[in-house]
Each structure stands twice: as structure tokens, then as C-alpha cells.
Design a protein around this motif. Structure first.
Motif, short mmCIF file in Angstrom:
data_model
loop_
_atom_site.label_atom_id
_atom_site.label_comp_id
_atom_site.label_asym_id
_atom_site.label_seq_id
_atom_site.Cartn_x
_atom_site.Cartn_y
_atom_site.Cartn_z
N CYS A 142 8.79 1.49 13.22
CA CYS A 142 8.04 2.39 12.35
C CYS A 142 6.63 1.84 12.18
N SER A 143 5.74 2.70 11.76
CA SER A 143 4.39 2.25 11.46
C SER A 143 3.83 3.06 10.31
N ALA A 144 2.90 2.46 9.61
CA ALA A 144 2.23 3.13 8.50
C ALA A 144 0.85 2.53 8.36
N GLY A 145 -0.04 3.27 7.72
CA GLY A 145 -1.37 2.71 7.56
C GLY A 145 -2.40 3.77 7.30
N PHE A 164 18.33 12.70 14.47
CA PHE A 164 17.46 11.66 13.91
C PHE A 164 16.87 12.21 12.61
N LEU A 165 17.58 11.95 11.53
CA LEU A 165 17.17 12.47 10.22
C LEU A 165 16.15 11.54 9.58
N ILE A 166 15.05 12.12 9.17
CA ILE A 166 13.99 11.33 8.55
C ILE A 166 13.78 11.81 7.13
N ASN A 167 13.73 10.84 6.23
CA ASN A 167 13.48 11.13 4.82
C ASN A 167 12.36 10.24 4.32
N HIS A 168 11.38 10.85 3.70
CA HIS A 168 10.22 10.10 3.18
C HIS A 168 10.11 10.43 1.70
N ALA A 169 11.01 9.86 0.92
CA ALA A 169 11.17 10.26 -0.47
C ALA A 169 10.12 9.69 -1.40
N SER A 170 9.47 8.61 -0.99
CA SER A 170 8.45 8.02 -1.85
C SER A 170 7.28 7.57 -1.01
N LEU A 171 6.23 7.14 -1.66
CA LEU A 171 5.02 6.73 -0.94
C LEU A 171 5.16 5.37 -0.27
N THR A 172 6.29 4.71 -0.47
CA THR A 172 6.46 3.39 0.13
C THR A 172 7.72 3.28 0.99
N MET A 196 8.54 9.51 18.03
CA MET A 196 9.66 10.41 17.77
C MET A 196 9.27 11.47 16.74
N ALA A 197 8.67 11.00 15.65
CA ALA A 197 8.38 11.92 14.57
C ALA A 197 7.36 11.33 13.62
N THR A 198 6.72 12.22 12.92
CA THR A 198 5.79 11.85 11.86
C THR A 198 6.46 12.16 10.53
N SER A 199 6.54 11.15 9.70
CA SER A 199 7.21 11.29 8.41
C SER A 199 6.18 11.51 7.31
N ASN A 200 6.31 12.60 6.60
CA ASN A 200 5.36 12.95 5.56
C ASN A 200 6.03 12.90 4.19
N GLU A 201 5.43 12.17 3.29
CA GLU A 201 6.00 12.02 1.95
C GLU A 201 6.12 13.37 1.27
N GLY A 202 7.32 13.66 0.80
CA GLY A 202 7.55 14.87 0.04
C GLY A 202 7.70 16.13 0.85
N SER A 203 7.69 16.02 2.16
CA SER A 203 7.87 17.22 2.97
C SER A 203 8.68 16.88 4.22
N PHE A 259 0.85 -1.18 0.00
CA PHE A 259 0.00 0.00 0.00
C PHE A 259 0.89 1.23 0.00
N GLN A 260 0.29 2.34 -0.32
CA GLN A 260 1.03 3.60 -0.32
C GLN A 260 0.78 4.35 0.99
N ALA A 261 1.83 4.85 1.54
CA ALA A 261 1.74 5.51 2.84
C ALA A 261 2.25 6.94 2.74
N THR A 262 1.34 7.88 2.75
CA THR A 262 1.78 9.28 2.74
C THR A 262 2.34 9.68 4.08
N THR A 263 1.95 8.95 5.10
CA THR A 263 2.44 9.25 6.45
C THR A 263 2.96 7.99 7.11
N MET A 264 4.11 8.10 7.68
CA MET A 264 4.67 7.01 8.48
C MET A 264 5.12 7.60 9.81
N PHE A 265 5.23 6.75 10.79
CA PHE A 265 5.60 7.19 12.12
C PHE A 265 6.81 6.42 12.62
N TRP A 266 7.66 7.10 13.35
CA TRP A 266 8.82 6.47 13.95
C TRP A 266 8.70 6.54 15.46
#
Lengths: 114, 114
Positions: A94-97, A67-75, A47-54, A28-35
Motif C-alpha cells: 500500500c502507499s499513501a502520501g 479484493f474488498l477495500i475499506n477506507h473507514a478513517s483518514l489513517t 489494483m485500486a485507489t482507496s478513498n476515505e469515506g467513499s 499524517f492523514q491520508a484521504t487517498t491510499m493506493f493498493w
């Protein structure tokens, strides 16, 4: 069902080095993931909410330069622990959903800094 | 601020007996409530959730939970415990008016004796 893959499951690194942890949503595609971070015998701390493209949104008290977070794609979201120290040793998850159907968690990464 | 309380650090029960793991929550709006289970050095596994509808929610592995709005509780139950149920259980809440963050309780360790 939603599957989240986290890699590596275990990593040992020397103090001062950086470690990258990957979190992938496999079906599935996850625009938001959590660490999350979990200390022994304690609960999960967001720790943080990871947002695709931002930029990621960090919780209070979490050093974003460490703690550098990169969310470069939807997966794929990555967490890089920079200049690791022994006190960074922990279990990272991490979690996504989806808000309505709940979130799936990765299997976690045990980081040990020596 | 939203919060989750699991008043018991540990619950001991004999195999075959019913078990209850307690959880109370505090949110400003309508809660999304979850239960997760964690085995040693593993990620979290989703058990069940409450979003709306019937107050009694049935989940995986024979677990169920009852949402009680007046008591702000979401206790996890199982009619007959198994030794394999021994694990760490986390209650979690997501405030739909507070974004997508999930807040976890401190966790309750369940020991089921044969």
C-alpha cells in the motif's frame, strides 16, 4: 517524515479463507491510499485507489468483490482478499502520501495461499 | 496513456564505477517523476523525485537523476557504485492531469560487484 505501516508482513492462509491486510498512515492523514500487487520479479501493478469515506476505485481487470477495500478513517485502509486461492499469492503493497511530496510505501505483505 | 519504460532488465557495474539506470516516460501533461528502490521482500523506498525546477535532482544515498524533457527521460545515476546499492530499482510517473495514479516501470535489477 511520512510513515506508512502495513500489517501483517507475512500471512499464510488456506484456500477459501479470507485475509485482511491493514495499511496505516502513522503521522499524517491520508484521504487517498493506493493498493498495489507485485508478482515475483515483476513491477507493481496498481489494483485500486482507496478513498476515505467513499468507495474504492478499481483498476480494470481487478475483481472488486474479491479484493474488498475499506477506507473507514483518514489513517486506515484495509484490503481483504476474499475466498483466497493459490493464484492470489503475491506481494501486496500500500502507499499513501501527497501529490507534491511523493508517496510513502508500506513494507508490503507477502500472502501465500495453500 | 501514461507509461514508463525501463529498457534494461539488469545492470551490472563494478564497485566504484559510475552507474546509470535508464528510464523513459510518456504522459499527456507535465510529469511527476520518481525513483524507488526495493530490497528483497521489502516495500519500496523513495529515492528522489522531479516535479519542477532544476533538471538535475539529488536524492538519497548519493543518487541523482536528470530530467530531460526533449528525450522524455529520467535516468538514475550515481558517481561511484557500492555493493550495497544492489537492489531492484523502479522508475515511476504520475501524470498530474490524470489524477493521483502512479505508474511504475518494470524495474531494473542492479548488481554491483566488489
Amino acid at each position: 517524515g511520512a510513515v506508512v505501516s502495513q500489517h501483517p508482513s507475512r500471512v499464510i492462509c488456506k484456500s477459501g479463507t479470507s485475509v485482511k491486510i491493514e495499511c496505516r498512515s502513522l503521522d499524517f492523514q491520508a484521504t487517498t491510499m493506493f493498493w498495489y500487487r507485485q508478482f515475483p520479479k515483476q513491477s507493481l501493478m496498481l489494483m485500486a485507489t482507496s478513498n476515505e469515506g467513499s468507495k474504492a476505485t478499481y483498476e480494470q481487470g481487478v475483481e472488486k468483490d474479491k479484493f474488498l477495500i475499506n477506507h473507514a478513517s483518514l489513517t486506515l485502509s484495509t484490503l481483504t482478499v476474499t475466498s483466497a486461492h493459490p493464484e492470489d499469492s503475491s506481494f501486496y503493497i500500500c502507499s499513501a502520501g501527497d501529490l507534491n511530496y511523493g508517496y510513502t510505501f508500506g513494507s508490503g505483505t507477502r500472502l501465500t495461499v495453500v | 496513456a501514461q507509461s514508463v519504460a525501463q529498457p534494461e532488465d539488469q545492470v551490472n557495474v563494478a564497485e566504484g564505477n559510475p552507474l546509470t539506470v535508464k528510464c523513459t516516460y510518456s504522459v499527456s501533461g507535465n510529469p511527476y517523476l520518481f525513483w524507488y528502490v526495493q530490497y528483497p521482500n521489502r516495500g519500496l523506498q523513495f529515492l528522489l523525485k522531479y516535479i519542477t525546477g532544476d533538471n538535475l535532482v539529488k536524492g538519497s544515498y548519493g543518487f541523482e537523476a536528470e530530467f530531460n524533457k526533449s528525450q522524455t527521460s529520467f535516468h538514475l545515476k550515481k558517481p561511484s557504485a557500492l555493493v550495497s546499492d544492489s537492489a531492484l530499482y523502479f522508475c515511476a510517473v504520475r501524470d498530474i492531469n490524470g489524477g493521483f495514479k502512479t505508474i511504475f516501470g518494470a524495474g531494473t535489477r542492479l548488481f554491483v560487484k566488489a
